[in-house]
Design a protein around this motif. Sequence first.
Motif, PDB file in Angstrom:
ATOM      1  N   HIS A 195      41.025  13.160  49.600  1.00  0.00           N
ATOM      2  CA  HIS A 195      41.703  11.779  49.478  1.00  0.00           C
ATOM      3  C   HIS A 195      41.176  11.029  48.255  1.00  0.00           C
ATOM      4  CE1 HIS A 195      37.717  10.206  50.672  1.00  0.00           C
ATOM      5  NE2 HIS A 195      38.149   9.036  50.691  1.00  0.00           N
ATOM      6  N   ASP A 196      39.874  11.092  47.963  1.00  0.00           N
ATOM      7  CA  ASP A 196      39.447  10.322  46.696  1.00  0.00           C
ATOM      8  C   ASP A 196      39.675  10.883  45.406  1.00  0.00           C
ATOM      9  OD1 ASP A 196      37.752  12.648  46.868  1.00  0.00           O
ATOM     10  OD2 ASP A 196      36.106  11.226  46.893  1.00  0.00           O
ATOM     11  N   GLY A 197      40.457  12.317  45.390  1.00  0.00           N
ATOM     12  CA  GLY A 197      40.717  12.939  43.989  1.00  0.00           C
ATOM     13  C   GLY A 197      39.871  13.905  43.780  1.00  0.00           C
ATOM     14  N   GLU A 198      38.737  14.164  44.483  1.00  0.00           N
ATOM     15  CA  GLU A 198      37.860  15.122  44.205  1.00  0.00           C
ATOM     16  C   GLU A 198      38.679  16.466  44.645  1.00  0.00           C
ATOM     17  OE1 GLU A 198      33.687  17.483  45.816  1.00  0.00           O
ATOM     18  OE2 GLU A 198      34.584  15.381  46.732  1.00  0.00           O
ATOM     19  N   TRP A 199      38.536  17.663  43.721  1.00  0.00           N
ATOM     20  CA  TRP A 199      39.367  18.858  43.905  1.00  0.00           C
ATOM     21  C   TRP A 199      38.550  19.952  43.612  1.00  0.00           C
ATOM     22  CZ3 TRP A 199      39.895  21.723  39.376  1.00  0.00           C
ATOM     23  CH2 TRP A 199      39.472  21.115  38.176  1.00  0.00           C
ATOM     24  N   THR A 200      39.085  21.185  44.037  1.00  0.00           N
ATOM     25  CA  THR A 200      38.605  22.436  43.541  1.00  0.00           C
ATOM     26  C   THR A 200      39.629  23.278  43.604  1.00  0.00           C
ATOM     27  OG1 THR A 200      36.973  24.116  44.418  1.00  0.00           O
ATOM     28  CG2 THR A 200      38.197  22.993  46.252  1.00  0.00           C
ATOM     29  N   ARG A 201      39.497  24.516  42.987  1.00  0.00           N
ATOM     30  CA  ARG A 201      40.730  25.527  42.821  1.00  0.00           C
ATOM     31  C   ARG A 201      39.848  26.899  42.908  1.00  0.00           C
ATOM     32  NH1 ARG A 201      42.016  24.128  37.753  1.00  0.00           N
ATOM     33  NH2 ARG A 201      43.808  23.008  38.348  1.00  0.00           N
ATOM     34  N   ARG A 202      40.644  27.701  43.578  1.00  0.00           N
ATOM     35  CA  ARG A 202      40.310  29.321  43.910  1.00  0.00           C
ATOM     36  C   ARG A 202      41.461  29.941  43.817  1.00  0.00           C
ATOM     37  NH1 ARG A 202      36.124  27.115  42.971  1.00  0.00           N
ATOM     38  NH2 ARG A 202      34.048  27.446  43.861  1.00  0.00           N
ATOM     39  N   ARG A 203      41.096  31.225  43.425  1.00  0.00           N
ATOM     40  CA  ARG A 203      42.470  32.319  43.572  1.00  0.00           C
ATOM     41  C   ARG A 203      42.714  32.521  44.867  1.00  0.00           C
ATOM     42  NH1 ARG A 203      38.623  34.394  39.478  1.00  0.00           N
ATOM     43  NH2 ARG A 203      40.026  34.745  37.573  1.00  0.00           N
TER      44      ARG A 203
ATOM     45  N   GLN B 181      48.071  11.570  41.097  1.00  0.00           N
ATOM     46  CA  GLN B 181      47.542  10.587  40.225  1.00  0.00           C
ATOM     47  C   GLN B 181      46.048  10.192  40.763  1.00  0.00           C
ATOM     48  OE1 GLN B 181      48.804   8.960  37.535  1.00  0.00           O
ATOM     49  NE2 GLN B 181      46.661   8.339  37.240  1.00  0.00           N
ATOM     50  N   ARG B 182      45.742  10.725  41.942  1.00  0.00           N
ATOM     51  CA  ARG B 182      44.420  10.375  42.487  1.00  0.00           C
ATOM     52  C   ARG B 182      43.197  11.400  41.855  1.00  0.00           C
ATOM     53  NH1 ARG B 182      46.921  12.686  46.950  1.00  0.00           N
ATOM     54  NH2 ARG B 182      45.771  14.390  47.913  1.00  0.00           N
ATOM     55  N   MET B 183      44.108  12.522  41.526  1.00  0.00           N
ATOM     56  CA  MET B 183      43.239  13.738  40.828  1.00  0.00           C
ATOM     57  C   MET B 183      43.008  13.388  39.529  1.00  0.00           C
ATOM     58  SD  MET B 183      44.429  17.735  40.313  1.00  0.00           S
ATOM     59  CE  MET B 183      43.498  18.804  39.209  1.00  0.00           C
ATOM     60  N   ARG B 184      43.857  12.910  38.771  1.00  0.00           N
ATOM     61  CA  ARG B 184      43.753  12.286  37.391  1.00  0.00           C
ATOM     62  C   ARG B 184      42.774  11.127  37.353  1.00  0.00           C
ATOM     63  NH1 ARG B 184      49.766  11.740  37.132  1.00  0.00           N
ATOM     64  NH2 ARG B 184      50.517  14.016  37.290  1.00  0.00           N
ATOM     65  N   ASP B 185      43.015  10.381  38.350  1.00  0.00           N
ATOM     66  CA  ASP B 185      41.867   9.044  38.202  1.00  0.00           C
ATOM     67  C   ASP B 185      40.467   9.598  38.548  1.00  0.00           C
ATOM     68  OD1 ASP B 185      44.161   7.452  37.837  1.00  0.00           O
ATOM     69  OD2 ASP B 185      44.311   7.000  39.954  1.00  0.00           O
ATOM     70  N   TYR B 186      40.450  10.596  39.341  1.00  0.00           N
ATOM     71  CA  TYR B 186      39.077  11.235  39.651  1.00  0.00           C
ATOM     72  C   TYR B 186      38.443  11.815  38.278  1.00  0.00           C
ATOM     73  CZ  TYR B 186      35.267  14.191  41.579  1.00  0.00           C
ATOM     74  OH  TYR B 186      34.402  14.903  41.942  1.00  0.00           O
TER      75      TYR B 186
ATOM     76  N   GLU C 147      39.180  11.261  35.190  1.00  0.00           N
ATOM     77  CA  GLU C 147      38.792   9.898  34.323  1.00  0.00           C
ATOM     78  C   GLU C 147      37.528   9.498  34.840  1.00  0.00           C
ATOM     79  OE1 GLU C 147      39.230   7.950  31.026  1.00  0.00           O
ATOM     80  OE2 GLU C 147      40.538   9.515  31.731  1.00  0.00           O
ATOM     81  N   ARG C 148      37.249   9.341  35.988  1.00  0.00           N
ATOM     82  CA  ARG C 148      36.117   8.369  36.632  1.00  0.00           C
ATOM     83  C   ARG C 148      34.931   9.561  36.066  1.00  0.00           C
ATOM     84  NH1 ARG C 148      39.009   7.548  41.062  1.00  0.00           N
ATOM     85  NH2 ARG C 148      38.001   9.350  42.162  1.00  0.00           N
ATOM     86  N   ARG C 149      35.056  10.570  36.143  1.00  0.00           N
ATOM     87  CA  ARG C 149      34.134  11.803  35.931  1.00  0.00           C
ATOM     88  C   ARG C 149      33.667  11.545  34.437  1.00  0.00           C
ATOM     89  NH1 ARG C 149      31.457  15.089  39.690  1.00  0.00           N
ATOM     90  NH2 ARG C 149      31.088  16.682  37.891  1.00  0.00           N
ATOM     91  N   LYS C 150      34.630  11.705  33.344  1.00  0.00           N
ATOM     92  CA  LYS C 150      34.319  11.650  32.183  1.00  0.00           C
ATOM     93  C   LYS C 150      33.504  10.413  31.691  1.00  0.00           C
ATOM     94  CE  LYS C 150      38.814  13.848  30.830  1.00  0.00           C
ATOM     95  NZ  LYS C 150      39.889  13.745  30.065  1.00  0.00           N
ATOM     96  N   ARG C 151      33.981   9.212  32.436  1.00  0.00           N
ATOM     97  CA  ARG C 151      33.219   7.852  31.898  1.00  0.00           C
ATOM     98  C   ARG C 151      31.715   8.134  32.582  1.00  0.00           C
ATOM     99  NH1 ARG C 151      38.287   3.601  32.646  1.00  0.00           N
ATOM    100  NH2 ARG C 151      39.453   4.450  30.811  1.00  0.00           N
ATOM    101  N   ARG C 152      31.251   8.725  33.470  1.00  0.00           N
ATOM    102  CA  ARG C 152      29.760   8.748  33.912  1.00  0.00           C
ATOM    103  C   ARG C 152      28.963   8.935  32.864  1.00  0.00           C
ATOM    104  NH1 ARG C 152      30.141  12.049  39.694  1.00  0.00           N
ATOM    105  NH2 ARG C 152      31.216  10.677  40.917  1.00  0.00           N
ATOM    106  N   PRO C 153      27.774   8.526  33.014  1.00  0.00           N
ATOM    107  CA  PRO C 153      26.762   8.714  31.839  1.00  0.00           C
ATOM    108  C   PRO C 153      26.010   9.953  32.052  1.00  0.00           C
ATOM    109  CG  PRO C 153      26.058   7.030  33.616  1.00  0.00           C
ATOM    110  CD  PRO C 153      27.367   7.559  34.009  1.00  0.00           C
TER     111      PRO C 153
END
Length: 105
Positions: free
Chosen positions: A56-64, A92-97, A99-105
């Motif tokens: 729901h918050d955009g956190e994601w994972t991918r597997r074969r 969009q929530r995945m893209r937002d997530y 973006e938030r990860r990129k901006r973390r220190p």
Amino acid sequence: MAWFRRRKENVRTSGRPATREDLEYLTEFVRSRRGVEAYIEPRTTVTETTILLIAHDGEWTRRRIDSPESARRFAHQLAMPIYDIRLMGYPQRMRDYNERRKRRP
């Protein structure tokens, strides 16, 4: 002349099918987060078919995964909606997530 014709035997993929560990990881991801949706990503010349899980918050994972049908069965077993990424696009929530990860220190 057939210089630009593609031959099927030249198309290479990684060739690694989904493993039991992959499916266990995906199941744990679904059970430990809320609002998870599944997206089927089609096979390409570089990767096999994959399943993308997005919380729901955009956190994601991918597997074969073995096939689109296997992805649908997996999602059905866990009572989660599943979509085709080619039809729906990335949410969009995945893209937002991301973006938030990129901006973390």
